[in-house]
Design a protein around this motif. Structure first.
Motif, mmCIF file in Angstrom:
data_model
loop_
_atom_site.group_PDB
_atom_site.id
_atom_site.type_symbol
_atom_site.label_atom_id
_atom_site.label_comp_id
_atom_site.label_asym_id
_atom_site.label_seq_id
_atom_site.Cartn_x
_atom_site.Cartn_y
_atom_site.Cartn_z
ATOM 1 N N PRO A 9 0.828 -1.215 0.000
ATOM 2 C CA PRO A 9 0.000 0.000 0.000
ATOM 3 C C PRO A 9 0.859 1.259 0.000
ATOM 4 C CG PRO A 9 -0.870 -1.604 1.548
ATOM 5 C CD PRO A 9 0.475 -2.119 1.107
ATOM 6 N N SER A 10 0.330 2.334 -0.579
ATOM 7 C CA SER A 10 1.113 3.554 -0.734
ATOM 8 C C SER A 10 1.033 4.492 0.466
ATOM 9 C CB SER A 10 0.699 4.294 -2.005
ATOM 10 O OG SER A 10 -0.685 4.485 -2.038
ATOM 11 N N ILE A 11 0.400 4.067 1.555
ATOM 12 C CA ILE A 11 0.456 4.776 2.832
ATOM 13 C C ILE A 11 0.241 3.742 3.924
ATOM 14 C CG2 ILE A 11 -2.015 5.331 2.991
ATOM 15 C CD1 ILE A 11 -1.166 8.091 4.132
ATOM 16 N N GLY A 12 0.858 3.966 5.078
ATOM 17 C CA GLY A 12 0.710 3.021 6.177
ATOM 18 C C GLY A 12 0.576 3.733 7.502
ATOM 19 N N LEU A 13 0.393 2.946 8.551
ATOM 20 C CA LEU A 13 0.281 3.481 9.915
ATOM 21 C C LEU A 13 1.574 3.231 10.667
ATOM 22 C CD1 LEU A 13 -1.704 4.666 12.134
ATOM 23 C CD2 LEU A 13 -1.938 2.294 12.895
ATOM 24 N N GLY A 14 2.195 4.308 11.164
ATOM 25 C CA GLY A 14 3.347 4.171 12.046
ATOM 26 C C GLY A 14 2.888 3.971 13.482
ATOM 27 N N THR A 15 3.614 3.181 14.256
ATOM 28 C CA THR A 15 3.179 2.889 15.630
ATOM 29 C C THR A 15 4.181 3.305 16.704
ATOM 30 O OG1 THR A 15 4.067 0.631 15.592
ATOM 31 C CG2 THR A 15 1.779 0.947 14.841
ATOM 32 N N ALA A 16 5.392 3.718 16.343
ATOM 33 C CA ALA A 16 6.334 4.172 17.368
ATOM 34 C C ALA A 16 5.945 5.586 17.803
ATOM 35 C CB ALA A 16 7.755 4.177 16.821
ATOM 36 N N PRO A 17 5.964 5.919 19.115
ATOM 37 C CA PRO A 17 6.381 5.108 20.245
ATOM 38 C C PRO A 17 5.187 4.581 21.055
ATOM 39 C CG PRO A 17 6.426 7.393 20.889
ATOM 40 C CD PRO A 17 5.812 7.333 19.503
ATOM 41 N N MET A 18 4.125 4.138 20.411
ATOM 42 C CA MET A 18 2.968 3.612 21.143
ATOM 43 C C MET A 18 3.353 2.364 21.930
ATOM 44 S SD MET A 18 0.009 3.728 18.207
ATOM 45 C CE MET A 18 -0.200 5.134 17.113
ATOM 46 N N TYR A 54 -6.844 1.263 6.317
ATOM 47 C CA TYR A 54 -5.401 1.029 6.240
ATOM 48 C C TYR A 54 -5.146 -0.454 6.007
ATOM 49 C CZ TYR A 54 -4.161 5.619 8.219
ATOM 50 O OH TYR A 54 -3.987 6.957 8.436
ATOM 51 N N ARG A 55 -4.068 -0.735 5.263
ATOM 52 C CA ARG A 55 -3.689 -2.132 5.047
ATOM 53 C C ARG A 55 -2.187 -2.338 5.217
ATOM 54 N NH1 ARG A 55 -8.141 -2.493 6.014
ATOM 55 N NH2 ARG A 55 -9.821 -3.640 4.952
ATOM 56 N N LEU A 56 -1.489 -1.320 5.703
ATOM 57 C CA LEU A 56 -0.054 -1.408 5.954
ATOM 58 C C LEU A 56 0.221 -0.913 7.365
ATOM 59 C CD1 LEU A 56 2.915 -1.779 5.039
ATOM 60 C CD2 LEU A 56 2.817 0.561 4.111
ATOM 61 N N ILE A 57 0.795 -1.783 8.183
ATOM 62 C CA ILE A 57 1.070 -1.458 9.585
ATOM 63 C C ILE A 57 2.563 -1.641 9.852
ATOM 64 C CG2 ILE A 57 0.532 -1.955 11.992
ATOM 65 C CD1 ILE A 57 -1.893 -0.989 10.382
ATOM 66 N N ASP A 58 3.192 -0.611 10.408
ATOM 67 C CA ASP A 58 4.632 -0.638 10.656
ATOM 68 C C ASP A 58 4.929 -0.716 12.150
ATOM 69 O OD1 ASP A 58 7.505 -0.072 9.651
ATOM 70 O OD2 ASP A 58 7.209 1.438 11.218
ATOM 71 N N THR A 59 5.813 -1.638 12.510
ATOM 72 C CA THR A 59 6.275 -1.748 13.887
ATOM 73 C C THR A 59 7.745 -2.173 13.852
ATOM 74 O OG1 THR A 59 5.879 -2.757 16.061
ATOM 75 C CG2 THR A 59 5.465 -4.152 14.145
ATOM 76 N N GLY A 60 8.296 -2.530 14.994
ATOM 77 C CA GLY A 60 9.674 -2.991 15.071
ATOM 78 C C GLY A 60 9.921 -3.594 16.437
ATOM 79 N N ALA A 61 10.828 -4.553 16.505
ATOM 80 C CA ALA A 61 11.131 -5.171 17.794
ATOM 81 C C ALA A 61 11.565 -4.135 18.819
ATOM 82 C CB ALA A 61 12.208 -6.239 17.615
#
Length: 277
Positions: free
Chosen positions: A16-25, A42-49
């Protein structure tokens, strides 16, 4: 709401051409934000360990009711787990926390050049992709020389490089390298993260001309440059506003005006020196 279009990565997979950022939730915040965002489209979700919220993101995906196959999940290998075998173990930890059978896009979070293990991790990630545990692989915060080394030593080009990107730090030179290799640019901190970018007179003027918000103008700037922005938004109202950027178009003159709205400067860490462990 206009449907969200997709880009095709260099491995042939759509994103998808836009996503949801989740840091620092945290876990609780990300669960609520992700569930609502997916319900809204939304169909793109970004996170990280390193964000410490993969469990909440996974719960939000499950809670949303959206079929797993429709959601592109991005997470990242933390610096403390660089290395060939370490990458496999870290991937499994992330996968379990997210509660998914596979990860759509797995990134090396930072190159950590002093540690000098990112090529080893990249080799492990190519194996994860070959085995089907990861759909696409990429990097984050990599500079041209880091990208070139990966390609030279493995022959595998990253599908994505997720970088700090916004009108105050457009990174045109790095984007040109991405174009050369066929790497998709993905941008965190796309709205400048509290730097006053959204109050810049030129951006406010463009927003008024289109009857939209300054944030929507900046996100549209990203979209028209071909990048995938990852704005963080916890409220449904802001999430909806961010999705509305496909309902108007900026002129070339407006794009240039936005690009020169403020002095260019990085607001995050420098990949040459930052050591994320």
């Amino acid at each position: 709401m206009t449907p969200v279009p997709s880009h095709t990565l260099n491995d042939g997979r759509p994103i998808p051409s836009i996503g949801l950022g989740t840091a620092p939730m945290d876990d609780e915040q990300s669960e609520t934000a992700v569930a609502e965002a997916l319900r809204l489209g939304y169909r793109l979700i970004d996170t990280g360990a390193a964000y410490g919220n993969e469990t909440g993101v996974g719960r939000g995906i499950a809670r949303s009711g959206v079929p797993r196959a429709e959601v592109s999940v991005v997470t990242k290998l933390p610096g403390r787990h660089h290395g060939y075998e370490e990458t496999f173990a870290s991937f499994e930890e992330s996968r379990r926390r997210l509660g998914v059978e596979y990860i759509d896009l797995y990134l090396i979070h930072w190159p950590l050049p002093r540690l000098d293990k990112y090529v080893d991790s990249w080799k492990a990630m190519t194996r994860l992709r070959k085995e089907g545990r990861v759909r696409s692989i990429g990097v984050s915060n990599f500079l041209p020389r880091h990208l070139e080394r990966l390609v030279d030593e493995t022959g595998v080009v990253p599908a994505v490089n997720q970088i700090e990107g916004h009108p105050q730090f457009p990174q045109h030179e790095l984007r040109a390298v991405h174009t050369k290799f066929g790497i998709q640019t993905m941008c965190y901190s796309p709205l400048g993260r509290g730097t006053g970018l959204l109050d810049a007179p030129d951006i406010v003027a463009v927003a008024r001309a289109h009857g939209v918000t300054p944030a929507q103008v900046v996100l549209r700037w990203h979209v028209q440059l071909g990048a995938v922005p990852l704005p963080r938004a916890s409220s449904p109202r802001h999430q909806l506003h961010n999705l509305a950027v496909f309902e108007f178009t900026l002129t070339d003159e407006e794009l240039a005006r936005i690009d020169s709205a403020l002095d260019h400067r990085r607001i995050g860490f420098d990949p040459e020196t930052h050591e994320e462990f």
